[in-house]
Design a protein around this motif. Structure first.
Motif, PDB file in Angstrom:
ATOM      1  N   PRO A  35    -104.294 -34.226 -88.682  1.00 44.65           N
ATOM      2  CA  PRO A  35    -105.473 -34.287 -87.811  1.00 44.65           C
ATOM      3  C   PRO A  35    -106.789 -34.286 -88.590  1.00 44.65           C
ATOM      4  O   PRO A  35    -107.804 -34.745 -88.071  1.00 44.65           O
ATOM      5  CB  PRO A  35    -105.353 -33.021 -86.950  1.00 44.65           C
TER       6      PRO A  35
ATOM      7  N   LYS B 164    -106.323 -41.394 -87.422  1.00 48.01           N
ATOM      8  CA  LYS B 164    -106.297 -41.210 -85.960  1.00 48.01           C
ATOM      9  C   LYS B 164    -106.856 -42.440 -85.257  1.00 48.01           C
ATOM     10  O   LYS B 164    -106.226 -42.995 -84.354  1.00 48.01           O
ATOM     11  CB  LYS B 164    -107.093 -39.963 -85.580  1.00 48.01           C
TER      12      LYS B 164
ATOM     13  N   GLU C 281     -98.914 -31.453 -88.321  1.00 45.06           N
ATOM     14  CA  GLU C 281     -99.165 -32.905 -88.314  1.00 45.06           C
ATOM     15  C   GLU C 281     -99.168 -33.402 -86.870  1.00 45.06           C
ATOM     16  O   GLU C 281     -98.399 -32.923 -86.033  1.00 45.06           O
ATOM     17  CB  GLU C 281     -98.090 -33.654 -89.103  1.00 45.06           C
ATOM     18  N   MET C 282    -100.032 -34.352 -86.601  1.00 43.66           N
ATOM     19  CA  MET C 282    -100.114 -34.963 -85.274  1.00 43.66           C
ATOM     20  C   MET C 282     -99.071 -36.064 -85.154  1.00 43.66           C
ATOM     21  O   MET C 282     -98.947 -36.910 -86.043  1.00 43.66           O
ATOM     22  CB  MET C 282    -101.504 -35.570 -85.051  1.00 43.66           C
ATOM     23  N   TYR C 283     -98.322 -36.046 -84.061  1.00 40.58           N
ATOM     24  CA  TYR C 283     -97.399 -37.124 -83.748  1.00 40.58           C
ATOM     25  C   TYR C 283     -98.046 -38.053 -82.737  1.00 40.58           C
ATOM     26  O   TYR C 283     -98.744 -37.607 -81.820  1.00 40.58           O
ATOM     27  CB  TYR C 283     -96.099 -36.579 -83.147  1.00 40.58           C
TER      28      TYR C 283
ATOM     29  N   GLU D 155    -101.227 -40.121 -78.976  1.00 45.36           N
ATOM     30  CA  GLU D 155    -100.879 -38.806 -79.519  1.00 45.36           C
ATOM     31  C   GLU D 155     -99.990 -38.036 -78.542  1.00 45.36           C
ATOM     32  O   GLU D 155    -100.225 -38.047 -77.336  1.00 45.36           O
ATOM     33  CB  GLU D 155    -102.151 -38.008 -79.822  1.00 45.36           C
TER      34      GLU D 155
ATOM     35  N   GLY E 136     -98.718 -34.694 -79.707  1.00 43.85           N
ATOM     36  CA  GLY E 136     -98.794 -33.279 -80.055  1.00 43.85           C
ATOM     37  C   GLY E 136     -98.547 -33.021 -81.521  1.00 43.85           C
ATOM     38  O   GLY E 136     -98.172 -33.919 -82.281  1.00 43.85           O
ATOM     39  N   LEU E 137     -98.751 -31.753 -81.901  1.00 45.91           N
ATOM     40  CA  LEU E 137     -98.592 -31.334 -83.285  1.00 45.91           C
ATOM     41  C   LEU E 137     -97.175 -30.842 -83.543  1.00 45.91           C
ATOM     42  O   LEU E 137     -96.548 -30.252 -82.666  1.00 45.91           O
ATOM     43  CB  LEU E 137     -99.569 -30.188 -83.603  1.00 45.91           C
TER      44      LEU E 137
ATOM     45  N   CYS F  51     -96.831 -40.073 -87.767  1.00 48.81           N
ATOM     46  CA  CYS F  51     -97.553 -38.804 -87.791  1.00 48.81           C
ATOM     47  C   CYS F  51     -98.614 -38.856 -88.882  1.00 48.81           C
ATOM     48  O   CYS F  51     -98.517 -39.643 -89.825  1.00 48.81           O
ATOM     49  CB  CYS F  51     -96.615 -37.613 -87.967  1.00 48.81           C
TER      50      CYS F  51
END
Length: 152
Positions: free
Chosen positions: A118, A124, A142-144, A134, A136-137, A115
């Motif tokens: 973003p 990224k 945090e972006m997973y 990706e 989702g958040l 994670c």
């Protein structure tokens, strides 16, 4: 020049906890000292690695088995950093590749996740280039992202 992953030991501990990040990266990552201390409480599921350039520690990585959280076969890279003076030279890409290989070699490995914030476009792009997708958040924003391994 060779990049390797090695054990965190009393011989490299002081160097690892003093490795600097760039100022703009400091809000994105817990300290190496905190991470090493955290791992000491979970020796069967938190795995720490010193990242070496030849015989010099230049980074730190920690990954975790999520089996105790009800996700057998899933691993998460919780910490990853390269000394600010050694960034941009391809060492991080090589080190994360070694970590991915190490996790893939575990017989139960099905998913590797990571994670990042973003607001960190470098992370990224970097993780996407390694095959992370990706998903989702989380509730903290945090972006997973994950890599699904064969059969997962």
């Amino acid at each position: 020049m060779t990049i390797t992953l090695q054990a965190v030991t009393e011989d490299n501990f002081d160097t690892l906890i003093e490795l600097p990040l760039l100022p703009e990266q400091q809000d994105y990552l817990a300290s190496n000292a905190y991470s090493i201390a955290q791992a000491s409480f979970y020796p069967d599921s938190f795995f720490t690695r010193a990242i070496y350039l030849d015989d010099k520690p230049i980074g730190f990585l920690m990954y975790v088995s999520l089996a105790d959280e009800g996700q057998p076969g899933e691993y998460a890279i919780y910490r990853f950093m390269i000394d600010s003076g050694e960034q941009g030279k391809g060492y991080g890409r090589r080190a994360i590749g070694l970590a991915l290989d190490e996790i893939r070699s575990r017989p139960d490995a099905k998913v590797i996740q990571i994670c990042y914030w973003p607001s960190n476009p470098v992370a990224k792009d970097f993780y996407a280039s390694l095959g992370f997708v990706e998903t989702g958040l989380d509730e903290q924003g945090e972006m997973y992202a994950q890599i699904r391994l064969g059969g997962a």
